[in-house]
Design a protein around this motif. Structure first.
Motif, PDB file in Angstrom:
ATOM      1  N   LYS A  24       0.702  -0.927  -0.067  1.00 55.71           N
ATOM      2  CA  LYS A  24      -0.090  -0.094   0.406  1.00 55.71           C
ATOM      3  C   LYS A  24       0.749   1.173  -0.149  1.00 55.71           C
ATOM      4  CE  LYS A  24      -4.212   2.084   2.402  1.00 55.71           C
ATOM      5  NZ  LYS A  24      -3.032   3.803   2.660  1.00 55.71           N
ATOM      6  N   ASP A  25       0.262   1.901  -1.133  1.00 57.43           N
ATOM      7  CA  ASP A  25       1.604   3.440  -0.898  1.00 57.43           C
ATOM      8  C   ASP A  25       2.663   3.056  -1.250  1.00 57.43           C
ATOM      9  OD1 ASP A  25      -0.866   5.110  -0.609  1.00 57.43           O
ATOM     10  OD2 ASP A  25      -0.979   4.451   1.308  1.00 57.43           O
ATOM     11  N   ASP A  26       3.024   1.646  -1.451  1.00 59.53           N
ATOM     12  CA  ASP A  26       4.857   1.540  -1.648  1.00 59.53           C
ATOM     13  C   ASP A  26       4.790   1.876  -2.956  1.00 59.53           C
ATOM     14  OD1 ASP A  26       7.309   1.339  -1.988  1.00 59.53           O
ATOM     15  OD2 ASP A  26       7.910  -0.200  -0.277  1.00 59.53           O
ATOM     16  N   PRO A  27       4.769   2.304  -4.175  1.00 56.12           N
ATOM     17  CA  PRO A  27       5.181   1.738  -5.801  1.00 56.12           C
ATOM     18  C   PRO A  27       5.891   1.253  -6.029  1.00 56.12           C
ATOM     19  CG  PRO A  27       4.487   4.378  -5.996  1.00 56.12           C
ATOM     20  CD  PRO A  27       4.793   3.535  -4.668  1.00 56.12           C
ATOM     21  N   SER A  28       7.268   0.615  -4.681  1.00 56.64           N
ATOM     22  CA  SER A  28       8.339   0.760  -5.219  1.00 56.64           C
ATOM     23  C   SER A  28       8.789  -0.414  -5.016  1.00 56.64           C
ATOM     24  CB  SER A  28      10.052   1.574  -4.765  1.00 56.64           C
ATOM     25  OG  SER A  28       9.225   1.176  -3.327  1.00 56.64           O
ATOM     26  N   TYR A  29       7.521  -0.705  -3.825  1.00 58.36           N
ATOM     27  CA  TYR A  29       7.252  -2.416  -3.508  1.00 58.36           C
ATOM     28  C   TYR A  29       9.257  -2.922  -3.223  1.00 58.36           C
ATOM     29  CZ  TYR A  29       3.329  -4.031  -6.392  1.00 58.36           C
ATOM     30  OH  TYR A  29       2.884  -4.549  -6.217  1.00 58.36           O
ATOM     31  N   VAL A  30       9.569  -2.108  -2.059  1.00 57.16           N
ATOM     32  CA  VAL A  30      11.127  -2.259  -0.862  1.00 57.16           C
ATOM     33  C   VAL A  30      10.793  -2.284  -0.304  1.00 57.16           C
ATOM     34  CG1 VAL A  30      11.892  -2.312  -3.498  1.00 57.16           C
ATOM     35  CG2 VAL A  30      12.309  -0.852  -2.973  1.00 57.16           C
ATOM     36  N   ARG A  31      10.483  -1.216  -0.278  1.00 53.94           N
ATOM     37  CA  ARG A  31      10.323   0.309   0.993  1.00 53.94           C
ATOM     38  C   ARG A  31      10.662  -0.717   2.070  1.00 53.94           C
ATOM     39  NH1 ARG A  31       9.338   4.388  -2.513  1.00 53.94           N
ATOM     40  NH2 ARG A  31      10.084   6.211  -2.385  1.00 53.94           N
ATOM     41  N   GLU A  32       9.542  -1.276   2.569  1.00 53.19           N
ATOM     42  CA  GLU A  32       9.639  -2.024   4.351  1.00 53.19           C
ATOM     43  C   GLU A  32      10.440  -2.924   4.522  1.00 53.19           C
ATOM     44  OE1 GLU A  32       6.579  -2.163   8.037  1.00 53.19           O
ATOM     45  OE2 GLU A  32       5.728  -3.740   6.318  1.00 53.19           O
ATOM     46  N   VAL A  33      10.655  -3.786   3.051  1.00 51.80           N
ATOM     47  CA  VAL A  33      11.746  -4.928   3.207  1.00 51.80           C
ATOM     48  C   VAL A  33      13.135  -4.021   3.790  1.00 51.80           C
ATOM     49  CG1 VAL A  33      12.610  -7.129   2.515  1.00 51.80           C
ATOM     50  CG2 VAL A  33       9.902  -6.193   2.086  1.00 51.80           C
TER      51      VAL A  33
END
Length: 504
Positions: A183-192
């Motif tokens: 959700k709200d992360d088009p990069s698909y990487v931020r939290e990981v």
């Protein structure tokens, strides 16, 4: 002073930045927004060349070897959830009745890692999320078979919910999984990326995280609904505590897994009011009928004693003078671990946190004794990071004045020795060659991850169908990028850290 100046010069050069030295450069008053006499670096337009990824620091061994199987770096397992039509409709009805529902339904789960399948016959499935919780299907009707309009939402899998006495109903010891959509992360990487950074830097209290491909097959549908790439996140619960417990050294592991675990959400500023009193209305058990800023997780039987313990911590945090506070906090807390954790928290731009927004962290007291304990700050919820922010410019905000709400970091920054440790940790994160946050190294890791995910992102919801290098649509600084050299979050964060260090 000369040695400090040369140290900062070396860090600037390592980060690819330049500055103009001044013969007379008086320190500015802390807390002001005056610009230091630093040139804005000239940023080339070319893409960064991939850099070798240095080997991370050795981490404490986990007693649960299954966790390394589930969250193995570089893997992309498939998770198939199979559920009867009646059970699925119950889930929809639970949500329609109460959007915060914690009700479980029965399902079957197949975890497929490189062709090796683990089948969990009777698993608990429920919805998850706070403000991000939503209905799995659009509209308000029951399941419409192949005509159903799926949408992304967060799920929670509990393999032991209906099989408490069956040790086999786990994935090599892993009994629960939190599945988050990006959700709200088009990069698909931020939290990981953030959780990986914690582990690279030796923060053993951080959850484990990785990616998976998720499908749900409702009985009667012609095929499973493919929901795309999801994050697999380790829940912070009793099993999390057990994985990190053992031994007597509180700098490497919890001394016990039987202490008190508190989830701290909005309003958890750790402050007391007049007379050093604690607002007891903000403290409560983990009760789905009401939300508290401080919620005791797992074992409500110890609630009253746990409440007194938390209140004792808050009153001493607020009430002690600087010297007594300095002595006490080192007795009850691994100060270096706390400051290393918070340096990463600020370096990745975590604005929705304890210090700035009195939100999103856990506290663990590893003893049931009301007054004799060690307390640990546990990082949590890192999807709104790396340039996605509200209320501040998370790339340029002074890291020594990150916020004004959280009492814990306010007190820590009031001790010069602690500020120095924090400064060293910030500078360590942005230095070149250690595999942390130097911009070329970070961009190379992100690009490698995205290349592995890219072909699996398109999904049956029609949402979040492509990887894009941009921030959340609601972010107040949408210019930030993770891969391009222009407006690169990592470069701008390095500049901010180094400028602030000169005046710390």
């Amino acid at each position: 002073m000369k040695e400090s100046f040369l140290h900062i010069t070396g860090l600037l050069l390592a980060a690819g930045l330049t500055f103009t030295a001044c013969t007379a450069d008086p320190l500015e008053p802390q807390g002001q927004d005056n610009e230091p006499e630093t040139e804005v670096p000239t940023v080339p337009d070319q893409q960064p060349d991939p850099s070798p990824d240095p080997k991370p620091e050795p981490q404490p061994e986990s007693p649960d070897q299954g966790s390394s199987y589930v969250w193995e770096e570089g893997s992309l397992p498939e998770i198939l959830v199979e559920v009867s039509l009646g059970q699925w409709n119950q889930l929809l009805q639970h949500f329609d009745k109460d959007e915060k529902t914690g009700e479980y339904i029965h399902c079957k789960v197949t975890f497929d890692k490189n062709g090796e399948k683990t089948v969990l016959e009777d698993t608990g499935l429920r919805l998850r999320g706070n403000t991000s919780r939503r209905r799995p299907e659009k509209g308000n009707s029951l399941h419409q078979g192949d005509q159903s309009q799926w949408q992304h939402c967060h799920y929670y899998l509990n393999f032991k919910k209906f099989n408490k006495d069956k040790e086999t109903n786990s994935i090599q010891g892993v009994k629960k999984l939190y599945l988050k959509w990006f959700k709200d992360d088009p990069s698909y990487v931020r939290e990981v990326f953030c959780y990986d950074l914690f582990h690279r830097a030796g923060i053993w209290t951080a959850s484990q995280s990785g990616w998976c491909r998720l499908s749900i097959h409702v009985e009667g549908d012609s095929k499973p609904a493919y929901l795309g790439i999801y994050e697999m996140l380790e829940p912070i619960d009793n099993r999390y505590l057990e994985r990190r417990s053992g031994g007597t050294d509180p700098s490497k592991a919890f001394t016990a897994a039987t202490g008190n675990l508190w989830k701290c959400t909005w309003g958890a500023d750790l402050r007391t009011s007049g007379g050093n009193t604690v607002d007891e209305n903000k403290i409560g058990p983990d009760d789905s009928t009401r939300d508290y800023p401080y919620e005791l997780k797992e074992d409500a039987r110890n609630y009253e004693a746990a409440k007194i313990q938390l209140m004792d911590f808050m009153q001493k945090l607020n009430g002690k003078g600087d010297e007594n506070f300095k002595t006490w906090i080192q007795q009850v807390c691994d100060v270096r671990l706390l400051l290393r954790t918070y340096a990463i928290n600020v370096a990745v731009g975590m604005w929705d946190d304890h210090w700035n927004n009195q939100n999103n962290y856990y506290l663990y007291f590893d003893s049931l004794d009301r007054y004799d304990y060690h307390v640990y700050f546990i990082p949590y919820d890192y999807d709104n990071t790396l340039g996605s922010s509200q209320g501040m410019d998370s790339g340029r905000q002074d890291p020594y004045h990150w916020g004004s709400r959280g009492k814990l970091m306010e007190r820590m920054m009031g001790i010069p020795e602690f500020r120095k440790i924090y400064q060293e940790e910030l500078e360590r994160l942005i230095a070149q060659g250690n595999g942390y946050m130097y911009w070329e190294e970070a961009a190379a890791r992100i690009r490698q991850s995205q290349d592995r995910l890219r072909d699996h992102v398109a999904n049956d919801t029609g949402e979040d169908m492509a990887i894009e290098d941009r921030t959340a649509s609601w972010s107040n600084h949408q210019e930030y990028r993770l891969l391009s050299s222009a407006n690169n979050f990592f470069r701008i964060k390095a500049e901010s850290i180094l400028r602030s260090s000169r005046h710390n």
